[in-house]
Every structure is written in C-alpha cells, then in structure tokens.
Design a protein around this motif. Structure first.
Motif, PDB file in Angstrom:
ATOM      1  N   ALA A  97       5.016   7.377   7.939  1.00 55.27           N
ATOM      2  CA  ALA A  97       5.389   7.544   6.394  1.00 55.27           C
ATOM      3  C   ALA A  97       6.900   7.729   6.235  1.00 55.27           C
ATOM      4  O   ALA A  97       7.663   8.014   7.095  1.00 55.27           O
ATOM      5  CB  ALA A  97       4.429   8.774   6.091  1.00 55.27           C
ATOM      6  N   VAL A  98       7.357   7.809   4.791  1.00 56.03           N
ATOM      7  CA  VAL A  98       8.551   8.144   4.406  1.00 56.03           C
ATOM      8  C   VAL A  98       8.641   9.558   4.203  1.00 56.03           C
ATOM      9  O   VAL A  98       7.857  10.282   3.765  1.00 56.03           O
ATOM     10  CB  VAL A  98       8.794   7.199   3.367  1.00 56.03           C
ATOM     11  CG1 VAL A  98      10.252   7.677   2.754  1.00 56.03           C
ATOM     12  CG2 VAL A  98       8.921   5.820   3.739  1.00 56.03           C
ATOM     13  N   GLY A  99       9.961  10.450   4.813  1.00 58.85           N
ATOM     14  CA  GLY A  99      10.258  11.556   4.409  1.00 58.85           C
ATOM     15  C   GLY A  99      10.434  12.190   5.744  1.00 58.85           C
ATOM     16  O   GLY A  99      10.697  11.361   7.058  1.00 58.85           O
TER      17      GLY A  99
ATOM     18  N   GLU B 162       5.256  -2.114   8.247  1.00 59.88           N
ATOM     19  CA  GLU B 162       4.822  -2.224   6.792  1.00 59.88           C
ATOM     20  C   GLU B 162       5.701  -1.228   5.940  1.00 59.88           C
ATOM     21  O   GLU B 162       5.649  -1.606   4.696  1.00 59.88           O
ATOM     22  CB  GLU B 162       3.383  -2.002   7.010  1.00 59.88           C
ATOM     23  CG  GLU B 162       2.320  -2.691   7.717  1.00 59.88           C
ATOM     24  CD  GLU B 162       1.222  -2.347   7.945  1.00 59.88           C
ATOM     25  OE1 GLU B 162       0.100  -3.140   8.224  1.00 59.88           O
ATOM     26  OE2 GLU B 162       0.697  -1.015   7.781  1.00 59.88           O
ATOM     27  N   VAL B 163       5.622   0.087   6.395  1.00 56.17           N
ATOM     28  CA  VAL B 163       6.339   1.071   5.426  1.00 56.17           C
ATOM     29  C   VAL B 163       7.650   0.886   5.179  1.00 56.17           C
ATOM     30  O   VAL B 163       8.283   0.852   4.105  1.00 56.17           O
ATOM     31  CB  VAL B 163       6.462   2.451   6.314  1.00 56.17           C
ATOM     32  CG1 VAL B 163       7.267   3.343   5.476  1.00 56.17           C
ATOM     33  CG2 VAL B 163       4.818   2.974   6.593  1.00 56.17           C
TER      34      VAL B 163
ATOM     35  N   SER C 193       0.669  -1.314   0.056  1.00 53.62           N
ATOM     36  CA  SER C 193       0.003   0.053  -0.217  1.00 53.62           C
ATOM     37  C   SER C 193       0.945   1.099   0.006  1.00 53.62           C
ATOM     38  O   SER C 193       1.824   1.411   0.900  1.00 53.62           O
ATOM     39  CB  SER C 193      -0.979   0.000   1.341  1.00 53.62           C
ATOM     40  OG  SER C 193      -1.547   1.326   1.189  1.00 53.62           O
ATOM     41  N   PRO C 194       0.435   2.451  -0.505  1.00 54.01           N
ATOM     42  CA  PRO C 194       1.288   3.570  -0.781  1.00 54.01           C
ATOM     43  C   PRO C 194       0.932   4.218   0.484  1.00 54.01           C
ATOM     44  O   PRO C 194       1.624   5.712   0.556  1.00 54.01           O
ATOM     45  CB  PRO C 194       0.795   4.132  -2.078  1.00 54.01           C
ATOM     46  CG  PRO C 194      -0.474   3.645  -2.403  1.00 54.01           C
ATOM     47  CD  PRO C 194      -0.519   2.081  -1.674  1.00 54.01           C
ATOM     48  N   HIS C 195       0.020   4.021   1.015  1.00 50.16           N
ATOM     49  CA  HIS C 195      -0.250   4.786   2.342  1.00 50.16           C
ATOM     50  C   HIS C 195       0.310   4.716   3.461  1.00 50.16           C
ATOM     51  O   HIS C 195       0.770   3.663   3.779  1.00 50.16           O
ATOM     52  CB  HIS C 195      -1.992   4.576   2.554  1.00 50.16           C
ATOM     53  CG  HIS C 195      -2.755   5.086   1.439  1.00 50.16           C
ATOM     54  ND1 HIS C 195      -2.992   6.227   0.753  1.00 50.16           N
ATOM     55  CD2 HIS C 195      -3.586   3.946   0.774  1.00 50.16           C
ATOM     56  CE1 HIS C 195      -3.864   6.296  -0.191  1.00 50.16           C
ATOM     57  NE2 HIS C 195      -4.086   4.893  -0.460  1.00 50.16           N
TER      58      HIS C 195
END
Length: 120
Positions: free
Chosen positions: A102-104, A30-31, A22-24
């Motif tokens: 999230a990434v970033g 999971e990320v 999933s992109p979310h």
C-alpha cells in the motif's frame, strides 16, 4: 474533474475494475502503476508490517521498470525502517508479488498487542 472520475470508478463493482485502478492494496507493481511515472517518489510498505507492530517503515521508490500493464516488473528504492533511513544507495525492492503493498507508511492496527517475550 478528478473527483468525477473517482465517483464513476466507485460506482463500478470492484470485480470489474482492473487491478491497476483498484484503490485497495495489491502487489507492489499494481500499486505503483496507479501513479504518474510508475510510482517513482512514492512511499510504499508491506501491509503485513502493521500486523507485526512495525510503525514508520516504508520504501521510497527511486526507479521502476513495470511490464504487463503493472502486473510484473522491478522496483528500486531506499528503505526507511522505523523512522531511520537504511543505506544511501537504492536497492531492488524484494517481495513485490509475494506480499500485499500500500502507499504510505506502516502503522500498527487498532487493538494491536505485542506477544510476550518467549521464555524458552
């Protein structure tokens, strides 16, 4: 080739997509499981930090031990808090399942207004 895969994934309903694809935002594990080497070298942040007005903060992941196809595990990294690196050695990243990640880097949400100082 990669764009064809991404296009095919977008056509699937989000409910049919496994959490690791999933992109979310999701759990930390999971990320991280979406990236090569289980996310080592990625910058990740808790999505709630932006809602609290915390900008420029993230964990730089240095090592991981993921299990159950990215549903659980452990991750270590170095914390950068509001642009300043905290500590030189990596430490275990806490809250991997408790919060959404999230990434970033963290950034405030549009329309964010800090709370006035309390007078009590």
């Amino acid at each position: 080739m990669a764009s064809a895969v991404q296009t095919a994934l977008r056509k699937l309903l989000p409910s049919k997509l496994p959490p690791s694809l999933s992109p979310h935002p999701g759990s930390l594990y999971e990320v991280l499981s979406r990236y090569p080497q289980d996310g080592v070298g990625q910058r990740v942040y808790q999505t709630r930090w932006g809602a609290k007005g915390i900008e420029g903060s993230y964990w730089e992941v240095t090592r991981t031990k993921l299990k159950a196809e990215g549903q659980h595990g452990k991750a270590w990294g170095v914390l950068v808090w509001k642009g300043k690196r905290i500590g030189e050695q990596d430490e275990q990243i806490r809250g991997g399942l408790k919060y959404r990640w999230a990434v970033g880097e963290s950034r405030t949400k549009p329309g964010f207004k800090p709370l006035p100082p309390s007078t009590s």
